[in-house]
Design a protein around this motif. Structure first.
Motif, short mmCIF file in Angstrom:
data_model
loop_
_atom_site.label_atom_id
_atom_site.label_comp_id
_atom_site.label_asym_id
_atom_site.label_seq_id
_atom_site.Cartn_x
_atom_site.Cartn_y
_atom_site.Cartn_z
N GLY A 111 -17.25 74.22 76.20
CA GLY A 111 -15.93 74.96 76.27
C GLY A 111 -14.70 74.38 75.50
N LEU A 112 -15.05 73.82 74.19
CA LEU A 112 -14.12 73.32 73.28
C LEU A 112 -13.50 74.22 72.59
CD1 LEU A 112 -16.18 70.11 72.05
CD2 LEU A 112 -14.68 70.27 74.04
N ALA A 113 -12.43 74.06 71.97
CA ALA A 113 -11.74 74.83 70.93
C ALA A 113 -12.42 74.73 69.62
CB ALA A 113 -10.18 74.62 70.99
N ALA A 114 -12.51 75.85 69.02
CA ALA A 114 -13.04 75.71 67.53
C ALA A 114 -12.09 76.62 66.72
CB ALA A 114 -14.47 76.28 67.66
N GLU A 115 -11.93 76.12 65.40
CA GLU A 115 -11.37 76.75 64.57
C GLU A 115 -12.25 77.41 63.29
OE1 GLU A 115 -7.64 75.13 63.31
OE2 GLU A 115 -7.76 73.63 64.88
N GLY A 116 -11.69 78.39 62.79
CA GLY A 116 -12.41 79.08 61.70
C GLY A 116 -11.59 80.08 60.93
N VAL A 117 -12.04 80.57 59.67
CA VAL A 117 -11.45 81.34 58.85
C VAL A 117 -11.87 82.77 58.62
CG1 VAL A 117 -10.32 79.30 57.52
CG2 VAL A 117 -12.42 80.53 56.59
N ALA A 185 -2.59 83.14 53.54
CA ALA A 185 -2.48 82.98 54.90
C ALA A 185 -1.50 84.09 55.89
CB ALA A 185 -1.97 81.40 55.41
N VAL A 186 -1.79 84.61 56.56
CA VAL A 186 -1.30 85.78 57.30
C VAL A 186 -1.15 85.71 58.70
CG1 VAL A 186 -1.76 87.51 55.41
CG2 VAL A 186 -3.17 87.35 57.15
N GLY A 187 -1.80 84.80 59.34
CA GLY A 187 -1.47 84.54 60.75
C GLY A 187 -2.80 83.79 61.42
N ARG A 188 -2.68 83.75 62.69
CA ARG A 188 -3.41 83.10 63.63
C ARG A 188 -3.86 83.88 64.70
NH1 ARG A 188 -2.82 76.97 64.88
NH2 ARG A 188 -1.26 77.74 65.97
N ILE A 189 -5.05 84.02 65.27
CA ILE A 189 -5.47 84.69 66.33
C ILE A 189 -6.15 83.80 67.27
CG2 ILE A 189 -6.93 86.76 67.14
CD1 ILE A 189 -6.19 88.13 64.70
N HIS A 205 -8.00 81.56 61.44
CA HIS A 205 -6.76 81.65 60.48
C HIS A 205 -7.13 82.58 59.62
CE1 HIS A 205 -5.45 77.40 61.62
NE2 HIS A 205 -6.84 77.23 61.82
N CYS A 206 -6.13 83.51 59.62
CA CYS A 206 -6.58 84.94 59.08
C CYS A 206 -5.75 85.11 57.63
CB CYS A 206 -5.98 86.11 59.51
SG CYS A 206 -6.48 86.39 61.26
N TYR A 207 -6.60 85.40 56.51
CA TYR A 207 -6.02 85.25 55.17
C TYR A 207 -6.20 86.90 54.68
CZ TYR A 207 -5.83 80.13 54.96
OH TYR A 207 -5.66 78.93 55.28
N ASP A 208 -5.49 87.06 53.51
CA ASP A 208 -5.82 88.22 52.73
C ASP A 208 -5.83 87.75 51.26
OD1 ASP A 208 -5.11 89.80 54.80
OD2 ASP A 208 -3.07 90.51 54.20
#
Length: 280
Positions: A111-117, A185-189, A205-208
């Motif tokens: 149940g760890l937090a993970a990050e992605g793009v 970079a346009v935001g994080r969800i 991590h959201c990108y356009d």
């Protein structure tokens, strides 16, 4: 806005957001610690496995130091709690400090937090805005055959979001580094949901990235079956009417639709609050 109008126009989009925020915490789970930092939530079945290993930090379930995390993840794999991804991910505390690493497959088990793009590959043409969409290979471990972003991937140990975008763009779509570096970079969800593999607590991590009309992606690593360039409003209909996209892609695309003013302001405000975890 009337209830009828709300249901007709927004419910299909809100259901995707709700699906990605279905986990109730703690919801019968036990906190998991690294020294004094809570870093995860473990299910009763994982607690049983940890008890057999004597994994405790004082009176709490966990490890006493970050260096113990990767060996623990390897042991849990050997016990059959997950299949190894053979890829290390960083484990961070609430301030973002890296405490250690685990095998990627252990993240939902603990149940760890993970990050992605996630990268929106956009093409602006005379006839409107288009989006490159990928179809995931049927050999993918998770969500085979689902529609996906042109570029998306987890953030491996030692990398930051921008570096991950450039790396994944080359590997997944053949986008040259100098072009991928122009991604904005346009935001994080954030979201938390139960999946067959366990508890997913992800930060996207959201990108356009605006791509030339003549650009055609090439699958370099075999993770994508095909690419398709679709009008943005056609993509919006797919999100509204189907479950064709991988679960978390829906959220990033809804954010894109909001930013591109494809919803009226009142609807956009409701969706923006839902994406941020606030009540609609």
């Amino acid at each position: 806005m009337s209830n009828k109008s709300f249901s007709r126009t927004l419910e299909p989009f809100l259901r995707h957001i709700a699906a990605c925020n279905s986990a109730v915490l703690p919801g019968g789970r036990t906190p998991f610690f690294c020294a004094d930092s809570q870093i995860g939530w473990v299910s009763p079945s994982t607690v049983q496995a940890l008890e057999t290993l004597g994994v405790r930090a004082g009176q709490k379930f966990g490890v006493s130091a970050g260096a113990d995390l990767f060996p623990l993840s390897h042991t849990l794999c050997e016990m059959g709690l997950y299949a190894s991804h053979h890829e290390a991910f960083d484990v961070r505390d609430d301030s973002g400090t890296v405490l250690g690493q685990v095998d990627r497959g252990a993240i939902p088990v603990l149940g760890l937090a993970a990050e992605g793009v996630h990268l929106n590959g956009l093409v602006e043409r005379a006839d409107g805005l288009f989006l490159w969409v990928a179809r995931r290979s049927m050999s993918k471990r998770l969500d085979p055959g689902k529609l996906d972003h042109l570029v998306a991937g987890g953030m491996s140990a030692g990398l930051d979001p921008q570096t991950t975008v450039i790396k994944e763009a080359q590997e997944e779509a053949g986008i040259p580094a100098e072009l991928a570096a122009k991604a904005q970079a346009v935001g994080r969800i954030h979201y938390a949901l139960e999946r067959p593999e366990g508890l997913r607590r992800d930060v996207l991590h959201c990108y356009d990235l605006l791509l030339p009309e003549g650009f055609v992606p090439v699958a370099e690593d075999g993770e994508v079956e095909s690419f398709h360039l679709l009008p943005i409003r056609e993509v919006m209909v797919l999100i509204r009417d189907t479950d064709d996209f991988k679960f978390n892609v829906n959220l990033v695309l809804i954010d894109l639709f909001i930013r591109r003013s494809l919803f009226d302001p009142a609807d956009a405000a409701i969706l923006r609050r839902a994406l941020s975890g606030q009540a609609a």
